[in-house]
Scaffold this motif. Sequence first.
Motif, PDB file in Angstrom:
ATOM      1  N   ALA A  71       0.825  -1.213   0.000  1.00 54.60           N
ATOM      2  CA  ALA A  71       0.000   0.000   0.000  1.00 54.60           C
ATOM      3  C   ALA A  71       0.857   1.259   0.000  1.00 54.60           C
ATOM      4  CB  ALA A  71      -0.942  -0.020   1.208  1.00 54.60           C
ATOM      5  N   VAL A  72       1.937   1.252   0.756  1.00 59.69           N
ATOM      6  CA  VAL A  72       2.838   2.408   0.803  1.00 59.69           C
ATOM      7  C   VAL A  72       3.474   2.654  -0.564  1.00 59.69           C
ATOM      8  CG1 VAL A  72       5.060   3.203   1.723  1.00 59.69           C
ATOM      9  CG2 VAL A  72       3.311   2.303   3.271  1.00 59.69           C
ATOM     10  N   LEU A  73       3.980   1.596  -1.177  1.00 56.86           N
ATOM     11  CA  LEU A  73       4.643   1.766  -2.476  1.00 56.86           C
ATOM     12  C   LEU A  73       3.644   2.122  -3.569  1.00 56.86           C
ATOM     13  CD1 LEU A  73       7.335  -1.047  -2.230  1.00 56.86           C
ATOM     14  CD2 LEU A  73       7.633   1.420  -1.929  1.00 56.86           C
ATOM     15  N   GLU A  74       2.422   1.616  -3.475  1.00 56.51           N
ATOM     16  CA  GLU A  74       1.378   2.034  -4.422  1.00 56.51           C
ATOM     17  C   GLU A  74       1.099   3.528  -4.259  1.00 56.51           C
ATOM     18  OE1 GLU A  74      -1.998  -0.512  -3.736  1.00 56.51           O
ATOM     19  OE2 GLU A  74      -0.976  -2.248  -4.591  1.00 56.51           O
ATOM     20  N   ARG A  75       1.022   3.975  -3.025  1.00 58.82           N
ATOM     21  CA  ARG A  75       0.777   5.393  -2.755  1.00 58.82           C
ATOM     22  C   ARG A  75       1.937   6.240  -3.282  1.00 58.82           C
ATOM     23  NH1 ARG A  75      -2.123   7.387   2.572  1.00 58.82           N
ATOM     24  NH2 ARG A  75      -3.831   6.573   1.345  1.00 58.82           N
ATOM     25  N   MET A  76       3.162   5.797  -3.045  1.00 56.63           N
ATOM     26  CA  MET A  76       4.328   6.528  -3.546  1.00 56.63           C
ATOM     27  C   MET A  76       4.246   6.646  -5.063  1.00 56.63           C
ATOM     28  SD  MET A  76       7.600   5.984  -5.144  1.00 56.63           S
ATOM     29  CE  MET A  76       7.825   4.236  -4.957  1.00 56.63           C
ATOM     30  N   ARG A  77       3.831   5.590  -5.722  1.00 56.32           N
ATOM     31  CA  ARG A  77       3.760   5.593  -7.184  1.00 56.32           C
ATOM     32  C   ARG A  77       2.639   6.477  -7.720  1.00 56.32           C
ATOM     33  NH1 ARG A  77       8.402   5.081  -9.485  1.00 56.32           N
ATOM     34  NH2 ARG A  77       9.458   3.138  -9.050  1.00 56.32           N
ATOM     35  N   THR A  78       1.681   6.878  -6.881  1.00 55.19           N
ATOM     36  CA  THR A  78       0.683   7.849  -7.341  1.00 55.19           C
ATOM     37  C   THR A  78       1.277   9.247  -7.400  1.00 55.19           C
ATOM     38  OG1 THR A  78      -0.230   8.365  -5.145  1.00 55.19           O
ATOM     39  CG2 THR A  78      -1.226   6.503  -6.351  1.00 55.19           C
ATOM     40  N   ALA A  79       2.374   9.468  -6.670  1.00 60.37           N
ATOM     41  CA  ALA A  79       3.014  10.783  -6.645  1.00 60.37           C
ATOM     42  C   ALA A  79       4.190  10.879  -7.595  1.00 60.37           C
ATOM     43  CB  ALA A  79       3.484  11.115  -5.224  1.00 60.37           C
ATOM     44  N   VAL A  80       4.845   9.770  -7.857  1.00 63.20           N
ATOM     45  CA  VAL A  80       5.982   9.766  -8.783  1.00 63.20           C
ATOM     46  C   VAL A  80       5.747   8.690  -9.835  1.00 63.20           C
ATOM     47  CG1 VAL A  80       7.636  10.663  -7.093  1.00 63.20           C
ATOM     48  CG2 VAL A  80       7.382   8.210  -7.359  1.00 63.20           C
ATOM     49  N   PRO A  81       6.048   8.993 -11.083  1.00 60.84           N
ATOM     50  CA  PRO A  81       5.780   8.026 -12.160  1.00 60.84           C
ATOM     51  C   PRO A  81       6.706   6.805 -12.088  1.00 60.84           C
ATOM     52  CG  PRO A  81       6.916   9.960 -13.012  1.00 60.84           C
ATOM     53  CD  PRO A  81       6.618  10.242 -11.580  1.00 60.84           C
ATOM     54  N   TRP A  82       6.292   5.771 -12.762  1.00 55.90           N
ATOM     55  CA  TRP A  82       7.080   4.535 -12.799  1.00 55.90           C
ATOM     56  C   TRP A  82       8.444   4.753 -13.433  1.00 55.90           C
ATOM     57  CZ3 TRP A  82       6.326  -0.597 -11.266  1.00 55.90           C
ATOM     58  CH2 TRP A  82       5.186  -0.789 -10.487  1.00 55.90           C
ATOM     59  N   SER A  83       8.597   5.799 -14.188  1.00 55.11           N
ATOM     60  CA  SER A  83       9.907   6.087 -14.787  1.00 55.11           C
ATOM     61  C   SER A  83      10.892   6.639 -13.761  1.00 55.11           C
ATOM     62  CB  SER A  83       9.755   7.066 -15.949  1.00 55.11           C
ATOM     63  OG  SER A  83       9.163   8.274 -15.491  1.00 55.11           O
ATOM     64  N   THR A  84      10.407   7.019 -12.589  1.00 57.65           N
ATOM     65  CA  THR A  84      11.278   7.526 -11.523  1.00 57.65           C
ATOM     66  C   THR A  84      11.928   6.349 -10.808  1.00 57.65           C
ATOM     67  OG1 THR A  84       9.875   9.464 -11.186  1.00 57.65           O
ATOM     68  CG2 THR A  84      11.374   8.872  -9.388  1.00 57.65           C
ATOM     69  N   ALA A  85      13.239   6.392 -10.736  1.00 60.59           N
ATOM     70  CA  ALA A  85      13.973   5.331 -10.047  1.00 60.59           C
ATOM     71  C   ALA A  85      13.601   5.309  -8.571  1.00 60.59           C
ATOM     72  CB  ALA A  85      15.476   5.537 -10.217  1.00 60.59           C
ATOM     73  N   CYS A  86      13.580   4.125  -8.008  1.00 58.34           N
ATOM     74  CA  CYS A  86      13.178   3.947  -6.612  1.00 58.34           C
ATOM     75  C   CYS A  86      14.045   2.857  -5.986  1.00 58.34           C
ATOM     76  CB  CYS A  86      11.705   3.544  -6.565  1.00 58.34           C
ATOM     77  SG  CYS A  86      11.138   2.980  -4.961  1.00 58.34           S
ATOM     78  N   ILE A  87      14.480   3.105  -4.767  1.00 54.50           N
ATOM     79  CA  ILE A  87      15.238   2.101  -4.014  1.00 54.50           C
ATOM     80  C   ILE A  87      14.614   1.975  -2.629  1.00 54.50           C
ATOM     81  CG2 ILE A  87      17.466   1.412  -3.050  1.00 54.50           C
ATOM     82  CD1 ILE A  87      18.792   3.192  -5.173  1.00 54.50           C
ATOM     83  N   LEU A  88      14.327   0.765  -2.251  1.00 59.59           N
ATOM     84  CA  LEU A  88      13.869   0.472  -0.904  1.00 59.59           C
ATOM     85  C   LEU A  88      15.070  -0.042  -0.122  1.00 59.59           C
ATOM     86  CD1 LEU A  88      11.479   0.279   1.056  1.00 59.59           C
ATOM     87  CD2 LEU A  88      11.026  -2.002   0.153  1.00 59.59           C
TER      88      LEU A  88
END
Length: 176
Positions: free
Chosen positions: A63-80
């Motif tokens: 749910a957290v990562l889904e929410r993050m992806r509503t604010a930044v597009p999938w083209s934005t790099a992400c590291i957990l």
Amino acid sequence: PGVIVDAMGIRGRQAKTWLDWDWDLAGQGIATLDPDLVVLAYGTNEAANPRYDMDSYRADLHAVLERMRTAVPWSTACILVGPSDRVRKAGRGRYSVESRTAQVAQVQREVAPLHGCAFWDWQQAMGGEGSMLTWRLQEPPLAARDLLHHTREGYTLVADRFITALDALELDSRLP
């Protein structure tokens, strides 16, 4: 060229804290930053909470990562970033490893790529389970007396290891 780091640290929180935010405000704020890279570092407090089972954590992290992806597009790099190693004093001259740390990291390892994020295992970067005690016993110490936090030298070493791992990734083609 250069880098701007915008960090938001909220002491003692868990990833699921995101689910309590006013998302109209928080999501707009994150989207306005238009980041090239989002780094989320959670897990230590989740591992320390024995009432927080891994199935609930997995659902919350999705749910957290889904929410993050509503604010930044999938083209934005992400590291957990997973939790660091943690050791507790278990008596005179005895210590125990926080075994849930590896469980939390495993959930993160599984969930991160489902949301277009890479995973960096902080505990493994330190040397694995029990490494916090080794870091404390080094001279100068790399871990604080609480065996949870690091010293300045320890955080510097962790940052160097993270940057080395980051340099090894191809950010232009989405992580990992």
